[in-house]
Design an enzyme around this catalytic site. Structure first.
Site, short mmCIF file in Angstrom:
data_model
loop_
_atom_site.label_atom_id
_atom_site.label_comp_id
_atom_site.label_asym_id
_atom_site.label_seq_id
_atom_site.Cartn_x
_atom_site.Cartn_y
_atom_site.Cartn_z
N TYR A 48 12.50 -9.60 -73.22
CA TYR A 48 11.11 -9.16 -73.67
C TYR A 48 10.00 -10.12 -72.93
O TYR A 48 10.42 -11.34 -72.71
CB TYR A 48 11.00 -9.43 -75.27
CG TYR A 48 9.53 -9.21 -75.76
CD1 TYR A 48 9.23 -7.83 -75.80
CD2 TYR A 48 8.67 -10.03 -76.15
CE1 TYR A 48 7.77 -7.47 -76.22
CE2 TYR A 48 7.37 -9.72 -76.72
CZ TYR A 48 7.00 -8.46 -76.75
OH TYR A 48 5.84 -8.12 -77.08
N HIS A 116 4.62 -1.94 -74.44
CA HIS A 116 4.15 -1.31 -75.80
C HIS A 116 2.46 -1.62 -75.43
O HIS A 116 1.95 -2.44 -75.00
CB HIS A 116 4.54 -1.99 -76.93
CG HIS A 116 4.45 -3.40 -77.16
ND1 HIS A 116 3.44 -4.24 -77.45
CD2 HIS A 116 5.54 -4.39 -76.93
CE1 HIS A 116 3.77 -5.55 -77.30
NE2 HIS A 116 4.82 -5.65 -77.28
#
Length: 297
Positions: A48, A116
């Site tokens: 991430y 995102h």
């Protein structure tokens, strides 16, 4: 040696396939390329790339001050060093729908497997701070539609993050999640859920993968992987954890140096030179140029 031999398209395909699988994916946050390599070596499912970490690394708070260029640059540095798929925080998309479209293509070029985009008002703030504001549903939907339409690789995962829970409550967050999925989002990131029951409510509301953000010192309890899997979570991130661990150790080391004039007492907790060179695969470079590695440790 050098960078990953796995093409970005292959990473995206693998990420999409894994998200659809029965097992919850685990993705710690990397604060630089070397930490991404460590995440891979330790057997995690992906890496991430946190917007808060990128901002902090630049000495800035997470309030929308970083630029698309800065985020894309760090995303590329991390993505190219690891065979794992990377998921990057694209904040609000860095502007209006046309900016969102450019953000998607720029990050796609950087080699990420997914990104995102959130529904906060721009400039945003950390999702676990008070005082957030969100855009109306129409604006949030337009952001996701622009992102979906802009991608060139259909395997690039477009994830919608919603911060509505902190402003209008859980029911509103579930409704917003449904709207974002209807707009084309491949997955949903419900920010700042307070309980497992709240995660379960989002799970019931949508039929796409759901991400859980297990960040320390935030609104959410630090649930275990087993607890998250029990309510149907598909992906868990630990976004700032490695940076916090590293900076905590750095601060303790500097305090020790200031107080004793030496780091002898800290050496036992340091990564050794041999371990660093192992992580860097230093010896593999010897096959390219023996002058680089002509010593032993």
């Amino acid at each position: 040696m050098l960078y990953s031999t796995v093409a970005p398209a292959a990473k995206r395909a693998a990420f999409r396939e894994a998200l659809a699988g029965p097992r919850m994916l685990r993705m710690p946050g990397a604060f630089n390329p070397l930490s991404a390599r460590l995440i891979q070596e330790k057997g995690f499912d992906g890496v991430y790339i946190s917007g808060a970490v990128i901002a902090a690394d630049l000495g800035l708070p997470d309030i929308g001050l970083t630029t698309l260029t800065e985020v894309a640059g760090r995303a590329q540095q991390i993505s190219r060093i690891t065979d794992l798929p990377t998921l990057v925080d694209a904040d609000t998309g860095f502007g209006e729908p046309m900016n969102v479209a450019r953000t998607v293509q720029t990050l796609e070029d950087a080699g990420v497997a997914g990104l995102h985009i959130e529904d906060q008002v721009n400039p945003k703030r950390c999702g676990h701070l008070d005082g957030k504001s969100v855009v109306d549903a129409d604006t949030a939907i337009k952001r996701i539609r622009a992102a979906v339409d802009a991608r060139r690789d259909p395997n690039l995962v477009i994830m919608a993050r919603t911060d509505v829970r902190a402003i209008d409550g859980l029911a509103a967050a579930a409704d917003r999640a449904k709207q974002l999925v209807d707009a084309g989002a491949d997955a949903v990131f419900p920010e700042a859920m307070a309980t497992l029951d709240e995660f379960a409510a989002i799970r019931r509301a949508v039929d796409v993968p759901i991400l859980a953000n297990m960040t320390e010192f935030g609104k959410s309890e630090l649930f275990t992987w087993e607890q998250l899997e029990s309510v149907g979570i598909d992906l868990v991130i630990h976004p700032v954890s490695l940076l916090r661990i590293a900076m905590g150790a750095a601060e303790r080391g500097l305090d020790a140096l200031q107080s004793t004039g030496s780091l002898r007492g800290e050496v036992a907790g340091m990564q050794t030179r041999a371990r660093l060179y192992e992580l860097l695969d230093y010896e593999a470079y010897n096959t390219f140029d023996t002058s680089l590695y002509n010593f032993s440790l």
